[in-house]
Design an enzyme around this catalytic site. Structure first.
Site, PDB file in Angstrom:
ATOM      1  N   HIS A 165      -7.460  27.784 -32.349  1.00 62.36           N
ATOM      2  CA  HIS A 165      -8.295  28.677 -32.780  1.00 62.36           C
ATOM      3  C   HIS A 165      -7.357  29.848 -33.462  1.00 62.36           C
ATOM      4  O   HIS A 165      -6.102  30.010 -33.007  1.00 62.36           O
ATOM      5  CB  HIS A 165      -8.813  29.387 -31.512  1.00 62.36           C
ATOM      6  CG  HIS A 165     -10.249  28.958 -30.931  1.00 62.36           C
ATOM      7  ND1 HIS A 165     -10.403  28.698 -29.583  1.00 62.36           N
ATOM      8  CD2 HIS A 165     -11.061  28.262 -31.629  1.00 62.36           C
ATOM      9  CE1 HIS A 165     -11.533  28.143 -29.444  1.00 62.36           C
ATOM     10  NE2 HIS A 165     -12.059  28.083 -30.536  1.00 62.36           N
ATOM     11  N   CYS A 261      -9.019  35.778 -25.776  1.00 63.96           N
ATOM     12  CA  CYS A 261     -10.114  34.593 -25.464  1.00 63.96           C
ATOM     13  C   CYS A 261     -10.941  35.205 -24.570  1.00 63.96           C
ATOM     14  O   CYS A 261     -12.314  34.690 -24.316  1.00 63.96           O
ATOM     15  CB  CYS A 261      -9.581  33.450 -24.941  1.00 63.96           C
ATOM     16  SG  CYS A 261      -8.343  32.365 -26.110  1.00 63.96           S
TER      17      CYS A 261
HETATM   18  N1  ARG Z   1     -10.657  25.669 -23.156  1.00 61.54           N
HETATM   19  C1  ARG Z   1     -11.247  26.320 -24.079  1.00 61.54           C
HETATM   20  C2  ARG Z   1     -11.496  25.586 -25.350  1.00 61.54           C
HETATM   21  O1  ARG Z   1     -10.833  24.670 -25.564  1.00 61.54           O
HETATM   22  C3  ARG Z   1     -10.259  27.649 -24.308  1.00 61.54           C
HETATM   23  C4  ARG Z   1     -10.888  28.541 -25.477  1.00 61.54           C
HETATM   24  C5  ARG Z   1     -10.148  29.677 -25.690  1.00 61.54           C
HETATM   25  N2  ARG Z   1     -10.847  30.814 -26.769  1.00 61.54           N
HETATM   26  C6  ARG Z   1     -10.094  31.422 -27.701  1.00 61.54           C
HETATM   27  N3  ARG Z   1     -10.746  32.102 -28.226  1.00 61.54           N
HETATM   28  N4  ARG Z   1      -9.080  30.946 -28.253  1.00 61.54           N
HETATM   29  O2  ARG Z   1     -12.231  25.777 -26.187  1.00 61.54           O
END
Ligand code: ARG
Length: 267
Positions: A165, A261
């Site tokens: 992300h 997150c």
């Molecule tokens: N386990 C989640 C996923 O892989 C973590 C999300 C983290 N969120 C973020 N905004 N980076 O989707």
């Protein structure tokens, strides 16, 4: 003046029982009590400067804690996530309901356009959207953001699985500053960043800092909240006029997430 408003979701059902990014390993146990304490500490630290709203957790949806992915919000308009992975798709109606109940204008993308909210789209300097694509978000969603919000979107490809992300490798800060990990971008992405962010506003982090989720920071006013902020980074931020609050978010890092997150800025 408007107090900052942040959306969070309690880790009541947080755990790691599937793996959709390289940080996740179903064989590594999450300490659920510790996760609750770490989340509470983040909430309390943020509460000093921001109002916190909460969207309820739900059994079977461990990643619902990561509200950054719920939507991309500007003003009263929220573009709701379309998760790439089937494991997270059932989160969408929870977020959608929260935004409707709280008076936001809700925008739904086509089912086949994946988009992971503020995990992959960040406002820089009130004038640009910096958006990540390829691993979780489709570049088509970027065009929609530009149309909906009337802002140019710079699309940055995310080639590295650990930096899936954009909010794990880049963080806009007030007054046009930008915290980022150059190793997470390709040469073209770096050129785009350099062309749009003046050198004196760029703050690069090392691979070690990036792996501690230094870029997954929350800024409220001139305070930056993040996991295990290094002494070097603390000093670099201080020189630019930012205070830091260093937290321990070890349990959430086991799911590939950290401070940013776990939050979604609503104003
Ligand atoms: N386990 C989640 C996923 O892989 C973590 C999300 C983290 N969120 C973020 N905004 N980076 O989707």
């Amino acid at each position: 003046v408007n107090r900052p408003h942040i959306l969070m979701s309690p880790p009541d059902h947080f755990e790691v029982f599937y793996a959709i990014n390289p940080w996740m390993d179903v064989k590594i146990a999450v300490d659920k009590q510790l996760a609750k304490r770490q989340w509470q500490e983040l909430r309390e630290a943020l509460s000093e400067q921001a109002d916190i709203s909460v969207v309820d957790s739900a059994p079977g949806l461990p990643d619902l804690v990561f509200t950054a992915n719920a939507a991309f919000v500007v003003g009263r308009k929220a573009v709701i996530a379309r998760f790439k992975n089937a494991e997270r798709q059932p989160e969408e109606p929870h977020y959608e309901r929260w935004f409707r109940e709280n008076g936001f204008e809700v925008v739904l993308l086509p089912r086949d356009t994946s988009f992971e909210g503020a995990g992959d789209a960040l406002i820089y300097d009130d004038r640009l959207i910096l958006a990540g694509y390829r691993q979780r978000t489709d570049v088509l969603a970027h065009q929609r953001l530009s149309q909906e919000f009337g802002l140019p979107t710079l699309s940055l490809e995310l080639p590295h699985p650990h930096f899936y992300h954009i909010d794990v490798c880049l963080c806009p800060l007030p007054r046009g500053h930008l915290l980022y990990y150059p190793g997470a971008f390709d040469e073209y992405g770096l050129r785009v960043i350099h062309a749009n962010v003046p050198e004196e506003k760029r703050l690069e982090v090392s691979i070690v800092e990036a792996r501690q989720f230094a870029c997954n920071a929350v800024s409220v006013g001139n305070t930056v909240f993040a996991n295990q902020i290094s002494a070097r980074l603390r000093e670099a931020l201080r020189r630019r006029g930012f205070q830091t609050v260093s937290l321990n978010l070890s349990e959430f890092i086991k799911a590939g997430g950290s401070a940013k997150c776990l939050t979604l800025r609503l104003n």
